[in-house]
Motif scaffolding. Structure first.
Motif, short mmCIF file in Angstrom:
data_model
loop_
_atom_site.label_atom_id
_atom_site.label_comp_id
_atom_site.label_asym_id
_atom_site.label_seq_id
_atom_site.Cartn_x
_atom_site.Cartn_y
_atom_site.Cartn_z
N LEU A 172 0.83 -1.21 0.00
CA LEU A 172 0.00 0.00 0.00
C LEU A 172 0.86 1.25 0.00
O LEU A 172 0.58 2.22 -0.71
N TRP A 173 1.93 1.22 0.79
CA TRP A 173 2.88 2.34 0.84
C TRP A 173 3.53 2.55 -0.54
O TRP A 173 3.65 3.67 -1.02
N THR A 174 3.94 1.45 -1.16
CA THR A 174 4.57 1.53 -2.49
C THR A 174 3.60 2.08 -3.53
O THR A 174 3.95 2.95 -4.34
N LYS A 175 2.36 1.59 -3.48
CA LYS A 175 1.34 2.03 -4.45
C LYS A 175 1.10 3.53 -4.33
O LYS A 175 0.90 4.22 -5.34
N LEU A 181 8.91 9.90 6.80
CA LEU A 181 8.02 9.96 7.96
C LEU A 181 6.57 10.12 7.54
O LEU A 181 6.25 10.93 6.66
N VAL A 182 5.71 9.34 8.18
CA VAL A 182 4.27 9.40 7.89
C VAL A 182 3.52 9.70 9.18
O VAL A 182 3.74 9.03 10.20
N VAL A 183 2.66 10.69 9.14
CA VAL A 183 1.82 11.03 10.29
C VAL A 183 0.39 10.64 9.96
O VAL A 183 -0.16 11.04 8.92
N GLY A 184 -0.21 9.84 10.83
CA GLY A 184 -1.60 9.44 10.65
C GLY A 184 -2.53 10.33 11.44
O GLY A 184 -2.23 10.70 12.58
N LEU A 185 -3.66 10.69 10.86
CA LEU A 185 -4.68 11.50 11.52
C LEU A 185 -5.99 10.72 11.54
O LEU A 185 -6.38 10.12 10.53
N ASN A 256 3.57 1.39 11.15
CA ASN A 256 4.51 2.00 10.21
C ASN A 256 4.49 3.52 10.25
O ASN A 256 5.13 4.17 9.42
N LEU A 257 3.74 4.10 11.18
CA LEU A 257 3.65 5.54 11.30
C LEU A 257 4.70 6.09 12.27
O LEU A 257 5.13 5.39 13.19
#
Length: 331
Positions: A172-175, A181-185, A256-257
């Motif tokens: 999903l990340w590759t797609k 860095l990834v921040v989830g909300l 992964n966040l």
């Protein structure tokens, strides 16, 4: 063990389940749990089996269906010939289930004006619930008759994502070309009074994108899926929206966040248990006794949740991001 709480309650009860497993390493442990929380028990890897119960149909459904559900549940429990029943959630109906299970030993958490204490074993009477304690400590306190000491237990709830779900998230990340860095909300919550506005979340996403060089991922559960179009309208154009993940996929994504910013709701507890840093948004009326017991958390609260400023939340988020960068350098 009977654990009929909602998602956050069940996550916060995991240290008690871990303590039971450590106390009885050779026992076969079965957890009776609500349908929506069964995945949490699986990922915790502390029980041998589970009995899945539709809590909503059991408590709030049509009376005929509720009676049928209760009768079927009692039959299933009795067929398993349990020796010992521990009721952590302790409602009248769960206390009755423990009594009708046929188990010779019954430890029932004593909750003020909610428990039928006389249905438990006299020799296993726990102390009366102390509502000033953190929820995890209250669950552990109920286990005192077993010789389990709350101050000797690791109180951090932990969930480990499945390899298949981690592989799914990697794809999903590759797609979506997600790197760094990834921040989830998570803008949802069970009640509107517990939600920071979508516009505030969008402003926070803009602050973080411009100042912290992070990718923003917005997570929407089934109850928030209708917000997807509004998210596309008000959030920065490069925001990724995940609105159809399963619970196990959500936990793998959270693992992964770098940071998860959320209202006070179940997915926030999942992120904390997955080991992710959390910024939790709450109003002053919300009890502190349900805040995850993890070191990498910032709680931002005000009289009403929408009185919390974007600048205050950004400051808390950037502080955790900086701490995460430093720990990564020295790990």
């Amino acid at each position: 063990m009977i654990d009929f709480g909602q998602l956050g309650d069940v996550v916060l009860s995991l240290p008690a389940l871990r303590a039971i497993r450590q106390k009885f390493p050779n026992a076969r442990i079965t957890v009776a749990v609500g349908k929506s929380c069964a995945t949490v028990i699986d990922l915790a890897n502390l029980a041998d089996d589970k009995i899945i119960v539709d809590r909503v149909a059991l408590r709030d459904g049509a009376k005929i269906k509720s009676i049928f559900q209760i009768t079927r549940l009692i039959g299933e429990v009795r067929r398993r010939n349990f020796d010992f029943v521990i009721d952590l959630h302790s409602l009248p109906e769960t206390n009755l289930l423990a009594f009708l299970s046929g188990a010779g030993k019954r430890l029932l958490s004593q909750r003020e004006s909610r428990s039928l204490d006389f249905l438990g074993s006299r020799s296993l009477r726990p102390p009366r619930e102390n509502k000033t304690l953190h929820a995890t400590d209250r669950y552990l306190s109920a286990l005192k008759p077993l010789g389990i000491k709350a101050d000797k237990v690791d109180k951090v709830s932990k969930l480990t994502a499945r390899p298949a779900d981690l592989e799914f998230v990697e794809k999903l990340w590759t797609k979506n070309k997600i790197e760094g860095l990834v921040v989830g909300l998570f803008p949802g919550a069970g009640h509107p009074s517990r939600r920071w506005s979508l516009e505030n979340f969008a402003s926070l996403a803009d602050f973080l994108t411009r100042n912290e060089a992070v990718k923003i991922a917005v997570f929407l559960g089934p109850e928030e899926r209708e917000l997807s179009n509004r998210v596309k309208q008000v959030f920065p154009p490069n925001t990724i929206i995940f609105d159809n993940l399963s619970l196990t996929q959500l936990i793998a994504a959270q693992a992964n966040l770098s940071l998860f910013v959320s209202n006070d709701t179940g997915p926030m507890h999942l992120a904390a248990a997955a080991g992710t840093a959390v910024v939790l948004l709450m109003d002053e009326a919300a009890p502190q006794t349900y805040v995850p017991l993890i070191p990498n958390i910032k709680v931002v609260r005000h009289g009403r949740i929408d009185e919390i400023t974007v600048e205050t939340v950004y400051e808390a988020a950037s502080e955790l991001l900086r701490a995460g960068r430093v720990s990564h350098l020295f790990s």
